[in-house]
Scaffold this motif. Structure first.
Motif, short mmCIF file in Angstrom:
data_model
loop_
_atom_site.label_atom_id
_atom_site.label_comp_id
_atom_site.label_asym_id
_atom_site.label_seq_id
_atom_site.Cartn_x
_atom_site.Cartn_y
_atom_site.Cartn_z
N LEU A 186 3.02 -1.32 -0.14
CA LEU A 186 4.25 0.05 -0.82
C LEU A 186 4.13 0.59 -1.88
O LEU A 186 4.29 2.02 -2.06
CB LEU A 186 5.62 0.13 0.20
CG LEU A 186 5.38 0.18 1.95
CD1 LEU A 186 6.74 -0.12 2.92
CD2 LEU A 186 4.28 1.24 2.44
N LYS A 190 2.68 4.10 -3.89
CA LYS A 190 4.09 4.55 -4.97
C LYS A 190 3.39 4.86 -6.41
O LYS A 190 3.63 5.46 -7.27
CB LYS A 190 5.52 3.86 -4.59
CG LYS A 190 6.17 4.38 -5.95
CD LYS A 190 8.06 4.19 -6.32
CE LYS A 190 8.85 4.29 -7.10
NZ LYS A 190 10.27 3.14 -7.03
N ILE A 197 6.50 8.25 1.05
CA ILE A 197 5.50 6.84 1.77
C ILE A 197 6.98 6.36 2.51
O ILE A 197 7.87 6.07 2.47
CB ILE A 197 6.42 5.86 0.44
CG1 ILE A 197 4.78 6.51 -0.75
CG2 ILE A 197 5.11 4.56 1.00
CD1 ILE A 197 5.04 4.97 -2.03
#
Length: 327
Positions: A186, A190, A197
């Motif tokens: 994650l 980003k 997300i």
């Protein structure tokens, strides 16, 4: 030469680094000194012999091909008598899956049509990361998905190779891109520019009411109806891989969903290396970059494949092949 070999199915622990004979190229083959290779779903499935239907391809009781690997980057060291596309010393790379496997080794002989020249500004590790994942993303989003400028796109399994290339290709069309994954991926997602997300452990994107023009799926772990529910009218869902039952479901339900729901369901039948020249152009201008997981060497292949299989990697899992200096 050294190679990663397995003679029975099992966890990556069955892999052994062994000395095997150095191959000699057949008529239309080239001998490649491999500098880097990469891990893919085929390797994970081949080594374990699972899902079991794959054994029809890999061998029913034991593996027919004992060296895994289907992507490579390296240098041409020898030519078959009818091989004319390259010369000795050329740096090349490609997805070799249509012609064979065996890139977890110091050398391989492979049909010359499985390779293209590697740009000088591209490292061997970057080149090994590109062919399979970038082509799946390209063919899923552009060839099949017919992505339009400003499209609203979702990528499921966005933290791996297909997802990271998919984001960059979608951004060429000014798309608004949502990525779905979990864990360490994650933060990486980003950092490379996903607009939204979602952690699939916290939220099911097929139930949150959002609708997308195009879904690129690298996991295929939900019902085909759930994916269709997340599409806008005339939207397109393109899967590049996942669980076999879900893929079969998509194949069977595709005509029904198209006719009655006016939404498009596709399974990408990869055409290896088809658009690699275009990816080379994007790479040269900085529009596409490789996201590569932590470095691995050939003797760490089992660890690399286990990490891939557990889904802990970010981007592509690449294995560098170190050669002893010649006297």
């Amino acid at each position: 030469m050294k190679a990663i070999v397995f003679t029975k199915y099992g966890s990556p622990e069955v892999l052994e680094l062994k000395e095997v004979p150095k191959p000699t190229p057949a008529a239309h083959e080239v001998l490649i000194k491999i500098h880097a290779t990469a891990v893919n779903d085929y390797d994970w499935s081949m080594i374990r012999g699972k899902p079991y239907p794959y054994r029809l391809m890999f061998g029913l009781l034991k593996p027919k091909r004992q060296i895994p690997g289907m992507e490579l980057a390296g240098v041409v060291e020898g030519l078959g008598v009818n091989a004319t596309s390259f010369k000795v010393g050329d740096e090349v790379y490609g997805d070799i899956s249509e012609c064979g496997f065996g890139s977890f080794a110091e050398y391989i002989c492979i049909d010359e049509k499985a390779l293209i020249r590697k740009p000088e500004n591209m490292s061997f590790e970057e080149a090994a990361a590109i062919p399979h994942a970038a082509m799946l993303a390209m063919q899923g989003l552009v060839d099949i998905g017919k992505i339009r400028n400003g499209a609203k796109v979702l990528i499921n399994g966005a933290g791996g190779g297909v997802g990271t290339f998919g984001l960059q290709l979608a951004k060429l069309y000014d798309a608004e891109v949502t990525g779905v994954d979990t864990g360490e991926k994650l933060e990486m997602m980003k950092s490379i520019g996903f607009d939204h997300i979602l952690d699939y452990k916290q939220e099911d994107f097929t139930k949150n009411g959002q609708r997308y023009d195009l879904i690129l799926d690298a996991k295929t772990n939900r019902s085909t109806f759930a994916y269709a529910r997340s599409l806008k009218p005339n939207g397109t869902y393109a899967t590049v891989g996942g669980t076999l039952p879900r893929l079969l479901q998509a194949l069977c339900l595709r005509p029904w969903i198209s006719r009655f729901h006016k939404k498009n369901i596709y399974i990408v039948a990869l055409k290896p290396n088809k658009n690699l020249s275009y990816i080379n152009e994007l790479f040269a201008t900085g529009k596409v970059k490789c996201v590569i997981d932590k470095p691995f060497t050939l003797d760490e292949a089992a660890e690399a494949i286990q990490r891939f299989g557990e889904g802990k990697h970010t981007g592509k899992v690449v294995v560098s092949v170190q050669h002893a200096p010649t006297a």
